[in-house]
Design an enzyme around this catalytic site. Structure first.
Site, PDB file in Angstrom:
ATOM      1  N   ARG A   1     -27.555  32.104  75.249  1.00 16.83           N
ATOM      2  CA  ARG A   1     -28.358  31.824  76.303  1.00 16.83           C
ATOM      3  C   ARG A   1     -28.009  30.387  77.016  1.00 16.83           C
ATOM      4  O   ARG A   1     -27.057  30.563  78.138  1.00 16.83           O
ATOM      5  CB  ARG A   1     -29.747  31.406  76.015  1.00 16.83           C
ATOM      6  CG  ARG A   1     -30.785  32.172  76.805  1.00 16.83           C
ATOM      7  CD  ARG A   1     -32.173  32.149  76.015  1.00 16.83           C
ATOM      8  NE  ARG A   1     -32.234  30.906  75.361  1.00 16.83           N
ATOM      9  CZ  ARG A   1     -32.598  29.788  75.692  1.00 16.83           C
ATOM     10  NH1 ARG A   1     -32.896  29.524  76.837  1.00 16.83           N
ATOM     11  NH2 ARG A   1     -32.706  28.524  74.994  1.00 16.83           N
ATOM     12  N   PHE A  41     -27.974  37.097  73.929  1.00 14.90           N
ATOM     13  CA  PHE A  41     -27.835  36.349  72.620  1.00 14.90           C
ATOM     14  C   PHE A  41     -27.549  34.894  72.714  1.00 14.90           C
ATOM     15  O   PHE A  41     -28.092  34.273  72.017  1.00 14.90           O
ATOM     16  CB  PHE A  41     -26.793  37.306  71.602  1.00 14.90           C
ATOM     17  CG  PHE A  41     -26.685  36.691  70.258  1.00 14.90           C
ATOM     18  CD1 PHE A  41     -27.781  36.738  69.261  1.00 14.90           C
ATOM     19  CD2 PHE A  41     -25.725  35.882  70.022  1.00 14.90           C
ATOM     20  CE1 PHE A  41     -27.530  36.211  67.987  1.00 14.90           C
ATOM     21  CE2 PHE A  41     -25.209  35.058  68.810  1.00 14.90           C
ATOM     22  CZ  PHE A  41     -26.149  35.393  67.718  1.00 14.90           C
ATOM     23  N   GLY A  93     -25.908  27.331  65.468  1.00  9.50           N
ATOM     24  CA  GLY A  93     -24.545  27.359  65.580  1.00  9.50           C
ATOM     25  C   GLY A  93     -23.849  28.027  65.047  1.00  9.50           C
ATOM     26  O   GLY A  93     -22.472  27.897  64.711  1.00  9.50           O
ATOM     27  N   THR A  94     -24.439  29.100  64.376  1.00 12.43           N
ATOM     28  CA  THR A  94     -23.776  29.913  62.999  1.00 12.43           C
ATOM     29  C   THR A  94     -22.511  30.620  63.750  1.00 12.43           C
ATOM     30  O   THR A  94     -21.521  30.454  63.080  1.00 12.43           O
ATOM     31  CB  THR A  94     -24.615  31.100  62.640  1.00 12.43           C
ATOM     32  OG1 THR A  94     -26.049  30.330  62.554  1.00 12.43           O
ATOM     33  CG2 THR A  94     -24.518  31.322  61.264  1.00 12.43           C
ATOM     34  N   HIS A 131     -28.350  33.237  56.030  1.00 13.46           N
ATOM     35  CA  HIS A 131     -29.212  32.295  56.529  1.00 13.46           C
ATOM     36  C   HIS A 131     -30.205  31.638  55.460  1.00 13.46           C
ATOM     37  O   HIS A 131     -31.361  31.127  55.577  1.00 13.46           O
ATOM     38  CB  HIS A 131     -30.264  32.541  57.611  1.00 13.46           C
ATOM     39  CG  HIS A 131     -29.653  32.825  59.176  1.00 13.46           C
ATOM     40  ND1 HIS A 131     -28.686  31.811  59.635  1.00 13.46           N
ATOM     41  CD2 HIS A 131     -29.434  33.943  59.766  1.00 13.46           C
ATOM     42  CE1 HIS A 131     -28.149  32.217  60.586  1.00 13.46           C
ATOM     43  NE2 HIS A 131     -28.669  33.843  61.010  1.00 13.46           N
ATOM     44  N   TYR A 183     -24.313  20.783  65.071  1.00 14.51           N
ATOM     45  CA  TYR A 183     -24.115  21.377  66.180  1.00 14.51           C
ATOM     46  C   TYR A 183     -23.885  20.528  67.303  1.00 14.51           C
ATOM     47  O   TYR A 183     -22.983  20.691  68.310  1.00 14.51           O
ATOM     48  CB  TYR A 183     -25.486  22.188  66.551  1.00 14.51           C
ATOM     49  CG  TYR A 183     -25.301  23.024  68.115  1.00 14.51           C
ATOM     50  CD1 TYR A 183     -24.991  24.301  67.950  1.00 14.51           C
ATOM     51  CD2 TYR A 183     -25.755  22.414  68.898  1.00 14.51           C
ATOM     52  CE1 TYR A 183     -25.094  24.891  69.120  1.00 14.51           C
ATOM     53  CE2 TYR A 183     -25.847  23.171  70.125  1.00 14.51           C
ATOM     54  CZ  TYR A 183     -25.653  24.465  70.192  1.00 14.51           C
ATOM     55  OH  TYR A 183     -25.346  25.133  71.460  1.00 14.51           O
ATOM     56  N   ARG A 199     -28.635  21.809  63.378  1.00 15.60           N
ATOM     57  CA  ARG A 199     -29.167  21.419  64.846  1.00 15.60           C
ATOM     58  C   ARG A 199     -30.415  20.657  64.893  1.00 15.60           C
ATOM     59  O   ARG A 199     -31.383  21.185  64.104  1.00 15.60           O
ATOM     60  CB  ARG A 199     -29.033  22.888  65.399  1.00 15.60           C
ATOM     61  CG  ARG A 199     -29.190  22.717  67.008  1.00 15.60           C
ATOM     62  CD  ARG A 199     -29.358  23.969  67.789  1.00 15.60           C
ATOM     63  NE  ARG A 199     -29.078  24.106  69.023  1.00 15.60           N
ATOM     64  CZ  ARG A 199     -29.147  24.990  69.999  1.00 15.60           C
ATOM     65  NH1 ARG A 199     -29.232  26.327  69.262  1.00 15.60           N
ATOM     66  NH2 ARG A 199     -28.989  24.888  71.137  1.00 15.60           N
TER      67      ARG A 199
END
Length: 322
Positions: free
Chosen positions: A297, A295, A70-71, A144, A229, A168
């Site tokens: 989906r 990217f 959920g970045t 990340h 998320y 998440r």
């Protein structure tokens, strides 16, 4: 001086799968770094020392996550809130206004560029560390990298930027990361083998649980906000208010509704500033990866049930309990 590392080139199944199925033109190998043996491309070593010694600012806003947690959603939310709803400014592509610190270490184009003179890379791609160092405050930085690989000034607490961590469910993360790695990072194997790599901590930025838990145990520190998320999906306005309070911003209901609409999945998916379609197009055009897809989906919670069988779900659940 960067952290200690070991090459991921042994003969065990994890390293074998990794080197066989995940070696696109922009990767030359992998290393395991630091006490948790975080997997990163070999090219990371060229940047490790610069990231370690990076000059952090107290005015920075950092979004940290394991990939596909959920970045992008969290970045856009934090940016709009902190920039006082500058929707005009939000038309600038997200990677430019909210750059990805570890972008360059992920993609080693040194051997590719001489043969592709028409592939022009912006600085936030070709040297993300320099790009961030040169930004005006307040800087917005995505990474990340897990806690133990963040710049020394953050770990030692000499600088206290605002850090938002988003987590998440591991199974949904794995499914989403699989599609992402096929489209953007050149993974060429099956979903089953991908799950083996995920569970074995052999994908970039893994292992998964230390990544999450190192922030979970710091969730009460005043400069850290821990988001999930699933909460963003369940009650986005509540998370918007919580994030605004953390960033020291007062929002009225109208602003909350406006931002919730801007952050809806349909709007995000069709927004060229945040949907990374341009990056996917470059990969297609220059044959850097071969898979097709988007990217963004499905954006669903529990999507893993459609692709994972009961045995695999049970394996993930056992691993999570441990």
């Amino acid at each position: 001086m960067g952290p200690q590392f070991i090459p991921a080139d042994s003969n065990d199944e994890q390293d074998r799968l990794l080197n066989e199925l995940f070696m696109p033109p922009f990767r030359k190998g992998y290393v395991r770094v630091g006490p948790n043996k975080v997997l990163l491309p070999l090219y990371y070593l060229d940047y490790a020392g610069r990231i370690e010694d990076m000059e952090v600012r107290d005015s920075d806003v950092w979004i940290v996550s394991h990939p596909k947690a959920g970045t992008t959603w969290t970045q856009e939310m934090a940016w709009v809130i902190n920039q006082d709803f500058d929707f005009e400014g939000a038309k600038v592509p997200l990677p430019e206004r909210f750059p990805f610190l570890d972008h360059t270490p992920l993609f080693d184009y040194t051997d590719i560029l001489p043969n592709l003179p028409e592939l022009q890379l912006p600085l936030f791609v070709s040297d993300s560390v320099t790009y961030i160092n040169e930004m005006k405050s307040p800087r917005y930085i995505k990474t990340h990298l897990p806690w133990e690989l963040l710049p020394k000034q953050i770990r030692e607490g000499t600088k206290k930027p605002k850090i938002i961590y988003v987590a998440r469910n591991a199974k949904d993360t794995c499914v989403s990361y699989y599609h992402h790695c096929k489209i953007l990072e050149g993974y060429s194997g099956s979903f089953d083998n991908y799950c083996k790599l995920f569970l074995g901590g052999s994908l970039c930025f893994a292992p998964f649980w230390p990544h999450v838990l190192n922030f979970w145990k710091r969730r009460d520190e005043p400069n850290i906000l821990f988001l999930k998320y699933e909460d963003l999906k369940k009650d986005l306005p509540a998370v918007i208010r919580k994030t605004a309070a953390f960033l020291g911003k007062d929002l009225n209901e109208e602003q909350v509704d406006l931002l919730a609409e801007h952050l809806s999945f349909a709007r995000m998916k069709s927004n060229p500033a945040v949907n990374y379609e341009a990056a996917i197009e470059i990969n297609r055009r220059f044959n850097l990866t071969t898979a097709d897809g988007h990217f963004m989906r499905s954006g669903q919670v529990g999507n893993y049930k459609e692709v994972m069988g009961p045995e695999l779900i049970a394996e993930f659940d056992r691993w999570t309990q441990e």
